[in-house]
Write a protein that holds these residues in place. Structure first.
Motif, PDB file in Angstrom:
ATOM      1  N   LEU A 204      33.589  58.476 148.714  1.00  0.00           N
ATOM      2  CA  LEU A 204      34.185  59.687 147.954  1.00  0.00           C
ATOM      3  C   LEU A 204      32.998  60.416 147.683  1.00  0.00           C
ATOM      4  CD1 LEU A 204      36.444  59.332 145.240  1.00  0.00           C
ATOM      5  CD2 LEU A 204      34.734  61.110 144.922  1.00  0.00           C
ATOM      6  N   VAL A 205      32.972  61.734 148.108  1.00  0.00           N
ATOM      7  CA  VAL A 205      31.712  62.716 147.997  1.00  0.00           C
ATOM      8  C   VAL A 205      31.756  63.395 146.857  1.00  0.00           C
ATOM      9  CG1 VAL A 205      30.872  64.617 149.324  1.00  0.00           C
ATOM     10  CG2 VAL A 205      31.580  62.663 150.466  1.00  0.00           C
ATOM     11  N   SER A 206      33.053  64.146 146.584  1.00  0.00           N
ATOM     12  CA  SER A 206      32.973  65.019 145.419  1.00  0.00           C
ATOM     13  C   SER A 206      34.549  65.340 144.869  1.00  0.00           C
ATOM     14  CB  SER A 206      32.658  66.466 145.606  1.00  0.00           C
ATOM     15  OG  SER A 206      33.282  67.079 146.854  1.00  0.00           O
ATOM     16  N   VAL A 207      34.699  65.800 143.580  1.00  0.00           N
ATOM     17  CA  VAL A 207      35.938  66.059 143.229  1.00  0.00           C
ATOM     18  C   VAL A 207      36.037  67.794 142.873  1.00  0.00           C
ATOM     19  CG1 VAL A 207      37.506  65.757 140.945  1.00  0.00           C
ATOM     20  CG2 VAL A 207      35.903  64.064 141.784  1.00  0.00           C
ATOM     21  N   ALA A 208      37.173  68.132 143.306  1.00  0.00           N
ATOM     22  CA  ALA A 208      37.273  69.686 143.282  1.00  0.00           C
ATOM     23  C   ALA A 208      38.356  69.909 142.035  1.00  0.00           C
ATOM     24  CB  ALA A 208      37.828  70.065 144.659  1.00  0.00           C
ATOM     25  N   LEU A 209      37.885  70.809 141.232  1.00  0.00           N
ATOM     26  CA  LEU A 209      38.805  71.102 140.128  1.00  0.00           C
ATOM     27  C   LEU A 209      39.409  72.374 140.260  1.00  0.00           C
ATOM     28  CD1 LEU A 209      36.600  69.504 137.496  1.00  0.00           C
ATOM     29  CD2 LEU A 209      38.752  69.048 137.536  1.00  0.00           C
ATOM     30  N   PRO A 210      40.434  72.735 139.796  1.00  0.00           N
ATOM     31  CA  PRO A 210      41.252  74.233 140.006  1.00  0.00           C
ATOM     32  C   PRO A 210      40.440  75.434 139.126  1.00  0.00           C
ATOM     33  CG  PRO A 210      42.715  72.985 138.710  1.00  0.00           C
ATOM     34  CD  PRO A 210      41.514  71.850 139.213  1.00  0.00           C
ATOM     35  N   VAL A 211      40.697  76.378 139.463  1.00  0.00           N
ATOM     36  CA  VAL A 211      40.201  77.567 138.663  1.00  0.00           C
ATOM     37  C   VAL A 211      40.972  77.637 137.378  1.00  0.00           C
ATOM     38  CG1 VAL A 211      40.068  79.949 138.352  1.00  0.00           C
ATOM     39  CG2 VAL A 211      40.091  79.058 140.842  1.00  0.00           C
ATOM     40  N   PRO A 212      40.108  77.491 136.172  1.00  0.00           N
ATOM     41  CA  PRO A 212      41.041  77.481 134.751  1.00  0.00           C
ATOM     42  C   PRO A 212      41.750  78.479 134.622  1.00  0.00           C
ATOM     43  CG  PRO A 212      38.507  76.844 134.760  1.00  0.00           C
ATOM     44  CD  PRO A 212      38.827  77.631 136.202  1.00  0.00           C
ATOM     45  N   ALA A 213      42.794  78.227 134.061  1.00  0.00           N
ATOM     46  CA  ALA A 213      43.668  79.421 133.879  1.00  0.00           C
ATOM     47  C   ALA A 213      43.514  79.980 132.571  1.00  0.00           C
ATOM     48  CB  ALA A 213      45.180  78.991 133.664  1.00  0.00           C
ATOM     49  N   PRO A 214      43.776  81.310 132.176  1.00  0.00           N
ATOM     50  CA  PRO A 214      43.447  82.159 130.953  1.00  0.00           C
ATOM     51  C   PRO A 214      44.496  81.429 129.974  1.00  0.00           C
ATOM     52  CG  PRO A 214      43.666  83.630 132.607  1.00  0.00           C
ATOM     53  CD  PRO A 214      44.062  82.424 133.244  1.00  0.00           C
ATOM     54  N   GLY A 215      44.151  81.078 128.823  1.00  0.00           N
ATOM     55  CA  GLY A 215      45.029  80.465 127.757  1.00  0.00           C
ATOM     56  C   GLY A 215      45.075  79.076 127.893  1.00  0.00           C
ATOM     57  N   GLU A 216      44.423  78.355 128.681  1.00  0.00           N
ATOM     58  CA  GLU A 216      44.592  76.738 128.615  1.00  0.00           C
ATOM     59  C   GLU A 216      44.458  76.089 127.310  1.00  0.00           C
ATOM     60  OE1 GLU A 216      43.351  74.378 131.703  1.00  0.00           O
ATOM     61  OE2 GLU A 216      43.248  76.019 133.348  1.00  0.00           O
ATOM     62  N   ARG A 217      45.140  75.095 127.173  1.00  0.00           N
ATOM     63  CA  ARG A 217      44.960  74.222 125.823  1.00  0.00           C
ATOM     64  C   ARG A 217      45.033  73.034 126.545  1.00  0.00           C
ATOM     65  NH1 ARG A 217      46.207  76.912 121.083  1.00  0.00           N
ATOM     66  NH2 ARG A 217      46.390  74.741 119.817  1.00  0.00           N
ATOM     67  N   GLY A 246      46.429  81.991 124.796  1.00  0.00           N
ATOM     68  CA  GLY A 246      46.297  80.496 124.447  1.00  0.00           C
ATOM     69  C   GLY A 246      47.135  80.329 123.110  1.00  0.00           C
ATOM     70  N   ALA A 247      47.486  81.626 122.505  1.00  0.00           N
ATOM     71  CA  ALA A 247      48.552  81.484 121.169  1.00  0.00           C
ATOM     72  C   ALA A 247      50.030  81.690 121.256  1.00  0.00           C
ATOM     73  CB  ALA A 247      48.232  82.591 120.250  1.00  0.00           C
ATOM     74  N   GLY A 248      50.310  82.296 122.786  1.00  0.00           N
ATOM     75  CA  GLY A 248      51.745  82.396 123.068  1.00  0.00           C
ATOM     76  C   GLY A 248      52.493  81.233 123.593  1.00  0.00           C
ATOM     77  N   PRO A 249      53.691  81.460 124.012  1.00  0.00           N
ATOM     78  CA  PRO A 249      54.324  80.164 124.430  1.00  0.00           C
ATOM     79  C   PRO A 249      53.678  79.502 125.607  1.00  0.00           C
ATOM     80  CG  PRO A 249      56.061  81.836 123.858  1.00  0.00           C
ATOM     81  CD  PRO A 249      54.522  82.406 123.873  1.00  0.00           C
ATOM     82  N   VAL A 275      57.593  73.592 128.407  1.00  0.00           N
ATOM     83  CA  VAL A 275      57.458  75.155 128.557  1.00  0.00           C
ATOM     84  C   VAL A 275      58.467  75.870 127.612  1.00  0.00           C
ATOM     85  CG1 VAL A 275      58.341  76.694 130.403  1.00  0.00           C
ATOM     86  CG2 VAL A 275      57.248  74.716 131.231  1.00  0.00           C
ATOM     87  N   GLY A 276      57.782  76.780 127.082  1.00  0.00           N
ATOM     88  CA  GLY A 276      58.443  77.412 126.020  1.00  0.00           C
ATOM     89  C   GLY A 276      57.915  77.084 124.656  1.00  0.00           C
ATOM     90  N   ALA A 277      57.287  76.179 124.463  1.00  0.00           N
ATOM     91  CA  ALA A 277      56.796  75.597 123.157  1.00  0.00           C
ATOM     92  C   ALA A 277      55.860  76.516 122.824  1.00  0.00           C
ATOM     93  CB  ALA A 277      56.129  73.912 123.181  1.00  0.00           C
ATOM     94  N   VAL A 278      55.569  76.710 121.446  1.00  0.00           N
ATOM     95  CA  VAL A 278      54.678  77.732 120.832  1.00  0.00           C
ATOM     96  C   VAL A 278      53.595  76.884 120.214  1.00  0.00           C
ATOM     97  CG1 VAL A 278      54.396  79.615 119.191  1.00  0.00           C
ATOM     98  CG2 VAL A 278      56.340  79.331 120.492  1.00  0.00           C
ATOM     99  N   PRO A 279      52.211  77.154 120.590  1.00  0.00           N
ATOM    100  CA  PRO A 279      51.098  76.384 119.808  1.00  0.00           C
ATOM    101  C   PRO A 279      51.450  76.507 118.286  1.00  0.00           C
ATOM    102  CG  PRO A 279      50.444  77.514 121.591  1.00  0.00           C
ATOM    103  CD  PRO A 279      51.715  77.894 121.651  1.00  0.00           C
ATOM    104  N   GLY A 280      50.954  75.458 117.775  1.00  0.00           N
ATOM    105  CA  GLY A 280      50.930  75.377 116.188  1.00  0.00           C
ATOM    106  C   GLY A 280      52.452  75.125 115.555  1.00  0.00           C
ATOM    107  N   GLY A 324      48.277  71.771 119.120  1.00  0.00           N
ATOM    108  CA  GLY A 324      47.722  72.055 117.846  1.00  0.00           C
ATOM    109  C   GLY A 324      48.263  71.764 116.535  1.00  0.00           C
ATOM    110  N   THR A 325      49.152  71.030 116.494  1.00  0.00           N
ATOM    111  CA  THR A 325      49.948  70.540 115.454  1.00  0.00           C
ATOM    112  C   THR A 325      49.474  69.225 114.835  1.00  0.00           C
ATOM    113  OG1 THR A 325      51.632  69.468 116.862  1.00  0.00           O
ATOM    114  CG2 THR A 325      52.046  71.828 116.070  1.00  0.00           C
ATOM    115  N   SER A 326      48.450  68.677 115.233  1.00  0.00           N
ATOM    116  CA  SER A 326      47.833  67.448 114.754  1.00  0.00           C
ATOM    117  C   SER A 326      46.345  67.514 114.768  1.00  0.00           C
ATOM    118  CB  SER A 326      48.303  66.362 115.222  1.00  0.00           C
ATOM    119  OG  SER A 326      47.883  66.103 116.729  1.00  0.00           O
ATOM    120  N   ALA A 327      45.654  66.698 114.105  1.00  0.00           N
ATOM    121  CA  ALA A 327      44.289  66.564 114.186  1.00  0.00           C
ATOM    122  C   ALA A 327      43.579  66.098 115.538  1.00  0.00           C
ATOM    123  CB  ALA A 327      43.634  65.800 112.956  1.00  0.00           C
ATOM    124  N   GLN A 328      42.451  66.851 115.817  1.00  0.00           N
ATOM    125  CA  GLN A 328      41.794  66.492 117.059  1.00  0.00           C
ATOM    126  C   GLN A 328      41.190  65.047 117.087  1.00  0.00           C
ATOM    127  OE1 GLN A 328      41.938  68.165 120.211  1.00  0.00           O
ATOM    128  NE2 GLN A 328      43.727  69.291 119.165  1.00  0.00           N
TER     129      GLN A 328
END
Length: 328
Positions: A204-217, A246-249, A275-280, A324-328
């Motif tokens: 196993l040579v390496s691990v490729a991670l995808p481009v981070p999306a805007p608004g990720e949590r 990151g604050a929208g659905p 899908v459709g859930a709202v942070p907080g 974001g509805t419970s403590a980290q």
């Protein structure tokens, strides 16, 4: 035992090609397996001198490729990785002890042997040591699978695999035919004879991670019997892509779990319900239904029934952390 230490990947592959030699990365698992007699003594190819297998490379699009020899401690301590792939960084931080994280590697974590005490006791034979049965099924399997995929009852132990599965990552494999393999295809729960699909001459040579999306949590959570240096009974990685910075659905989601099956598992129904859930805010009735349905995936062994409820509770807690509805 003969140990060779090549300085480039080509030389390492040549030393592994048809020789019966074993590759060694950090050695935290191989050393224990050799001492316990889980694997027979054989020539060892020490990969730590292959510099091309180490470090994190960032692409222009913001994606990352992590070398297989990168230490777990480097993942947990890299602020750029933590910002782009927080569930991965948190999984790395939760692993083992500080000493182990400073030695163990990404590749070694993904390809380690399972922790079944029957496998690791030379007094017993099992599918992985040339036997024709799984002694854990009729013996002590308290930490075994609850989603039963095949003859072996030992869960896969890689926490990094759980996080990488949630991110849709892939691995590059060299030796024979070089190829890119999705993390989801790195394991086969129906094959009781091994813990991953790589051949003995492959690296196993390496691990490729995808481009981070805007608004990720994201969130990573594990349920353990003690707070430090413990293997997870159940673990979950949650990745949410939300609108509004990151604050929208939630627009898309992925949820992966470990500690419950021979392979890390995706939970597509839970992800779809998010899908459709709202942070907080609370996850919603659809998520409640999807979590309740997790029991239908389970086929517990006599001693692993407790994991049915623990799976649902751990996933719920991971989802609430990501929203974001419970403590980290």
């Amino acid at each position: 035992m003969t140990i060779t230490r090549p300085t480039d990947l080509g030389a390492a592959l040549a030393l592994l090609d048809g020789t019966g030699a074993r590759p060694r990365a950090g050695g935290t698992d191989l050393t224990v397996c050799l001492a316990a007699g889980v694997v027979e003594s054989a020539p060892v190819v020490d990969l730590t001198g292959v510099g091309d297998l180490r470090g994190v490379a960032w692409e222009a699009d913001g994606s990352a490729r992590v070398g297989a020899l990168t230490r777990i401690a480097e993942l947990s301590g890299d602020p750029l990785l933590a910002d782009s792939y927080p569930a991965l960084a948190r999984a790395a931080s939760a692993l083992a002890t500080q000493q182990v994280r400073g030695t163990a590697t990404v590749g070694g974590n993904l390809l380690q042997r399972n922790r079944c005490w029957y496998l690791r006791n030379p007094a017993f034979d099992c599918f992985q040591t040339g036997g024709d049965s799984c002694p854990a099924r009729s013996g002590d399997h308290l930490y075994g699978v609850v989603v039963d995929q095949g003859p072996c009852a030992a869960p896969h132990p890689s926490s990094l695999a759980v996080a990488l599965l949630a991110y849709g990552a892939s691995v590059r494999v060299a030796g024979g035919r070089e190829r890119e393999v999705p993390v989801a295809e790195l394991y086969d729960g129906t094959d009781a004879t091994r813990d991953h699909v790589l051949g003995s001459q492959e690296v196993l040579v390496s691990v490729a991670l995808p481009v981070p999306a805007p608004g990720e949590r994201a969130a990573y959570l594990r349920a353990t019997g003690r707070s430090r240096a413990e293997w997870p009974l159940v673990e979950v990685a949650v990745r949410l892509v939300c609108g509004g910075g990151g604050a929208g659905p939630v627009a898309s989601a992925s949820v992966a779990v470990g500690g419950v099956a021979r392979t890390p598992l995706l939970l597509p129904d839970v992800a779809e319900a998010l899908v459709g859930a709202v942070p907080g805010t609370a996850p919603g009735d659809g998520v409640d239904v999807a979590l309740a349905a997790l029991a239908d995936l389970c086929d517990p062994l006599p001693a692993t029934g407790y994991k049915v409820d623990l799976l649902s509770a751990t996933v719920r807690a991971g989802v609430e952390r990501a929203l974001g509805t419970s403590a980290q």
